[in-house]
Design a protein around this motif. Structure first.
Motif, PDB file in Angstrom:
ATOM      1  N   THR A  49       0.820  -1.213   0.000  1.00 32.65           N
ATOM      2  CA  THR A  49       0.000   0.000   0.000  1.00 32.65           C
ATOM      3  C   THR A  49       0.856   1.265   0.000  1.00 32.65           C
ATOM      4  OG1 THR A  49      -0.123  -0.069   2.428  1.00 32.65           O
ATOM      5  CG2 THR A  49      -1.917  -1.123   1.206  1.00 32.65           C
ATOM      6  N   LYS A  50       2.181   1.096  -0.060  1.00 33.24           N
ATOM      7  CA  LYS A  50       3.087   2.242  -0.081  1.00 33.24           C
ATOM      8  C   LYS A  50       3.958   2.201  -1.334  1.00 33.24           C
ATOM      9  CE  LYS A  50       3.416   2.286   4.977  1.00 33.24           C
ATOM     10  NZ  LYS A  50       4.319   2.126   6.141  1.00 33.24           N
ATOM     11  N   ASN A 109       8.419   3.814  -8.502  1.00 35.00           N
ATOM     12  CA  ASN A 109       7.776   2.551  -8.131  1.00 35.00           C
ATOM     13  C   ASN A 109       6.577   2.845  -7.227  1.00 35.00           C
ATOM     14  OD1 ASN A 109       9.713   1.259  -9.581  1.00 35.00           O
ATOM     15  ND2 ASN A 109      10.757   0.325  -7.830  1.00 35.00           N
ATOM     16  N   ASN A 110       5.396   2.818  -7.820  1.00 29.05           N
ATOM     17  CA  ASN A 110       4.174   3.184  -7.113  1.00 29.05           C
ATOM     18  C   ASN A 110       3.557   1.975  -6.417  1.00 29.05           C
ATOM     19  OD1 ASN A 110       4.246   5.938  -8.071  1.00 29.05           O
ATOM     20  ND2 ASN A 110       3.600   5.129 -10.063  1.00 29.05           N
ATOM     21  N   SER A 111       2.744   2.251  -5.405  1.00 27.21           N
ATOM     22  CA  SER A 111       2.119   1.172  -4.631  1.00 27.21           C
ATOM     23  C   SER A 111       1.240   0.309  -5.519  1.00 27.21           C
ATOM     24  CB  SER A 111       1.289   1.745  -3.486  1.00 27.21           C
ATOM     25  OG  SER A 111       0.214   2.519  -3.981  1.00 27.21           O
ATOM     26  N   ALA A 112       1.252  -0.999  -5.244  1.00 23.20           N
ATOM     27  CA  ALA A 112       0.419  -1.925  -6.013  1.00 23.20           C
ATOM     28  C   ALA A 112      -1.054  -1.740  -5.672  1.00 23.20           C
ATOM     29  CB  ALA A 112       0.852  -3.357  -5.734  1.00 23.20           C
ATOM     30  N   ILE A 113      -1.346  -1.512  -4.387  1.00 20.80           N
ATOM     31  CA  ILE A 113      -2.714  -1.259  -3.950  1.00 20.80           C
ATOM     32  C   ILE A 113      -2.906   0.252  -3.905  1.00 20.80           C
ATOM     33  CG2 ILE A 113      -4.414  -1.587  -2.112  1.00 20.80           C
ATOM     34  CD1 ILE A 113      -2.829  -4.053  -1.234  1.00 20.80           C
ATOM     35  N   CYS A 132      -2.913  -4.480  -9.950  1.00 23.58           N
ATOM     36  CA  CYS A 132      -3.037  -4.613  -8.502  1.00 23.58           C
ATOM     37  C   CYS A 132      -3.168  -6.081  -8.110  1.00 23.58           C
ATOM     38  CB  CYS A 132      -4.245  -3.814  -8.013  1.00 23.58           C
ATOM     39  SG  CYS A 132      -4.672  -4.077  -6.274  1.00 23.58           S
ATOM     40  N   ARG A 133      -4.062  -6.776  -8.787  1.00 19.85           N
ATOM     41  CA  ARG A 133      -4.300  -8.188  -8.462  1.00 19.85           C
ATOM     42  C   ARG A 133      -3.045  -9.026  -8.665  1.00 19.85           C
ATOM     43  NH1 ARG A 133      -7.300 -11.689 -11.989  1.00 19.85           N
ATOM     44  NH2 ARG A 133      -8.153  -9.818 -12.968  1.00 19.85           N
TER      45      ARG A 133
END
Length: 318
Positions: free
Chosen positions: A67-68, A75-79, A114-115
């Motif tokens: 989430t971060k 590199n952006n958060s996956a969630i 995200c998944r």
């Protein structure tokens, strides 16, 4: 054309990510783990030294990282920030992650990334074989409206590559006999199950019903399979509410053991746990408790007069 280009790039990104993680048969989480992030609409990884080694504490720790943003720029958060993780658990090798309704507001591209990132990160945990998503504690649906099964790495490469030959094998199934007093063996030869799992294939065939005379269907065609996955030799089958409300021509016992005995013909399945929308603390037809896994019942199988189906190839399930 632009849409096709991003999809191809996304698929290649996921293939590379999965392949770099393959071959890790022994999950050693003590030396650090790969966390998946999103950069320029692609999956990337960063090495992370985890504080916990296994179990729900490690799930919590990794979800916190997902989430971060990563340590590397871009590199952006996956969630995404707007999506909240409401809960998590590990049951028999399946990590269940519950999101809020904002998950459904993600674009198709963001949802897939995200998944993939969440699943590919969490399946590296020692205690986790599959990852299942829920939204507000209800089974999660994909963008196509279909319920998502529990997932592992293979779910993100199963549609990729040259599949000139679809997998096929022989299956033994059990429908009720003509008068509904016993289960009767029903064989499929050289049946192609395509990109589905074997469990998904035979459950769909049970719901579809027999194609020969002398058999009675057991599971109503209105019943839907929400998810099915096998872990630790237990096959977990989750049906929608129609499993409880739709009537069958045979007894509840015949329905349950038609499912259990059929799935138990697979070498990897020793027990079958049936649930309805995730619930097991209920009685089917007010007589059969679903609380505990079932083992096959050989006493209700008709011992004589079994008929075998002729060879069937390339069966398509609609």
């Amino acid at each position: 054309m632009k849409k096709q280009r991003w999809l191809i790039c996304l698929i290649i990104s996921i293939i590379i990510s999965v392949c770099t993680g393959c071959g890790d048969d022994h999950k050693d989480n003590s030396s650090g783990m790969d966390i998946y992030y999103i950069s320029n609409e692609k999956l990337v990884t960063e090495k992370y030294q985890n504080n916990n080694d296994r179990g729900e504490q490690l799930v919590e720790e990794l979800l916190g990282r997902l989430t971060k943003s990563g340590d590397l720029e871009g590199n952006n958060s996956a969630i995404p920030e707007e999506v909240s993780v409401q809960g998590y658990s590990i049951v028999d090798g399946i990590a269940k992650i519950d999101f809020d309704e904002k998950y459904y507001e993600l674009s198709p591209k963001k949802e897939l990334l995200c998944r993939a990132a969440v699943v590919l990160t969490l399946v590296k945990i020692k205690d986790v074989e599959y990852v299942a998503f829920t939204v507000n504690n209800e089974p999660c649906k994909g963008k196509d409206g279909k319920f998502l099964n529990a997932m592992d790495e293979s779910d993100f490469v199963s549609d990729i590559g040259d599949q000139k030959e679809k997998p096929a094998m022989d299956f033994v199934m059990y429908f009720a006999n003509e008068d509904g007093t016993a289960l009767k063996e029903y064989k499929l030869y050289n049946a192609s199950y395509g990109e589905r799992t074997k469990e998904q294939f035979i459950l769909n065939q049970l719901i579809k019903g027999p194609e020969m005379q002398g058999y009675t269907f057991t599971v109503s065609p209105k019943v839907k399979v929400l998810s099915v996955v096998t872990a630790n030799n237990i096959c977990y089958v989750d049906f929608d509410e129609n499993f409880l409300t739709e009537q069958s021509q045979v007894s509840g016992k015949m329905v349950v053991y038609s499912i259990v005995n059929t799935l138990s013909e697979l070498d990897e399945v020793h027990k079958v746990q049936i649930s309805v929308k995730g619930e097991t603390s209920i009685k089917y037809k007010n007589e059969i408790s679903l609380e505990h896994p079932f083992i096959r019942n050989l006493d209700i199988i008709e011992q004589v007069g079994n008929v075998e189906i002729e060879e069937i190839e390339n069966i398509e399930i609609k």
